[in-house]
Design a protein around this motif. Structure first.
Motif, short mmCIF file in Angstrom:
data_model
loop_
_atom_site.label_atom_id
_atom_site.label_comp_id
_atom_site.label_asym_id
_atom_site.label_seq_id
_atom_site.Cartn_x
_atom_site.Cartn_y
_atom_site.Cartn_z
N UNK A 144 -33.55 12.01 16.34
CA UNK A 144 -33.59 13.21 17.17
C UNK A 144 -35.04 13.70 17.20
N UNK A 145 -35.51 14.14 18.36
CA UNK A 145 -36.89 14.61 18.49
C UNK A 145 -37.13 15.90 17.71
N UNK A 192 -27.48 8.96 19.50
CA UNK A 192 -27.30 7.80 20.39
C UNK A 192 -27.51 8.15 21.86
N UNK A 193 -27.65 9.43 22.16
CA UNK A 193 -27.87 9.83 23.55
C UNK A 193 -28.90 10.95 23.61
N UNK A 194 -29.66 10.95 24.67
CA UNK A 194 -30.62 12.03 24.89
C UNK A 194 -31.75 12.03 23.87
N UNK A 195 -32.44 13.15 23.80
CA UNK A 195 -33.55 13.28 22.88
C UNK A 195 -33.19 14.10 21.65
N UNK A 196 -32.10 14.88 21.74
CA UNK A 196 -31.67 15.73 20.64
C UNK A 196 -30.28 15.34 20.17
N UNK A 197 -30.04 15.47 18.86
CA UNK A 197 -28.70 15.22 18.32
C UNK A 197 -27.78 16.37 18.74
N UNK A 234 -26.08 18.48 16.98
CA UNK A 234 -26.30 19.71 16.21
C UNK A 234 -27.47 20.51 16.79
N UNK A 235 -28.56 19.85 17.11
CA UNK A 235 -29.73 20.52 17.69
C UNK A 235 -29.43 21.01 19.11
N UNK A 236 -28.64 20.24 19.87
CA UNK A 236 -28.24 20.69 21.21
C UNK A 236 -27.42 21.96 21.12
N UNK A 237 -26.47 22.00 20.18
CA UNK A 237 -25.63 23.19 20.01
C UNK A 237 -26.47 24.39 19.60
N UNK A 268 -29.65 24.89 20.24
CA UNK A 268 -30.46 25.28 21.38
C UNK A 268 -29.62 26.06 22.40
N UNK A 269 -28.40 25.58 22.66
CA UNK A 269 -27.51 26.29 23.58
C UNK A 269 -27.19 27.68 23.07
N UNK A 270 -26.95 27.80 21.78
CA UNK A 270 -26.66 29.09 21.17
C UNK A 270 -27.86 30.04 21.32
N UNK A 271 -29.05 29.53 21.07
CA UNK A 271 -30.26 30.34 21.22
C UNK A 271 -30.44 30.79 22.66
N UNK A 272 -30.14 29.91 23.62
CA UNK A 272 -30.27 30.28 25.04
C UNK A 272 -29.25 31.34 25.43
#
Length: 138
Positions: A86-87, A94-99, A101-104, A106-110
């Protein structure tokens, strides 16, 4: 149009056309190494091998394995312990640049940011509103 670049592996010049990041000679050695890794992973007992185990058994570079997974040459669906870092946090994904957990996170922060913005905009709109009282013209 091709441009002349230095190969990041062997430092020789090659015509970069946007297809390969390395010279022809290094690309061939990468392909040979890919075949070795793929043959290793095709064996039933090695399908669940970790990246560290693959590096140990085949001599392939860890970054090269990550590159092949990113490009889809090695499918995590077929080899479940494969992925790339994960970046943000470095855990395998396995997909994208973030795992996930990090996607979740980031979404929460947004969502939090959007809610705070709406709150600030509401206060600003309320403060701009003017109230006209009746004037006594006597």
């Amino acid at each position: 149009m091709a441009e002349i670049r230095n190969c990041p592996k062997c430092d020789s010049f090659f015509n970069y056309t946007g297809v390969r990041e390395v010279c022809h000679k290094c690309a061939q050695s990468e392909e040979e190494l890919y075949q070795i890794v793929y043959r290793f992973l095709r064996k039933r007992e090695n399908r669940a091998a970790t990246v560290e185990r693959i590096v140990e058994a085949t001599g392939a570079d860890q970054d090269l394995l990550y590159k092949w997974v990113r490009k889809g040459r090695l499918q995590p669906a077929m080899f479940p312990n494969l992925g790339y870092p994960c970046d943000n946090c470095g855990h395998l994904t396995t997909t994208g640049k973030l795992c996930s957990k990090c996607q979740d996170a980031l979404k929460s922060d947004l969502r939090t940011f959007d809610a705070a913005k709406e709150f600030r905009d509401g206060i600003a709109a309320r403060d701009k509103a003017t109230y006209h009282g009746e004037r006594d013209n006597s």
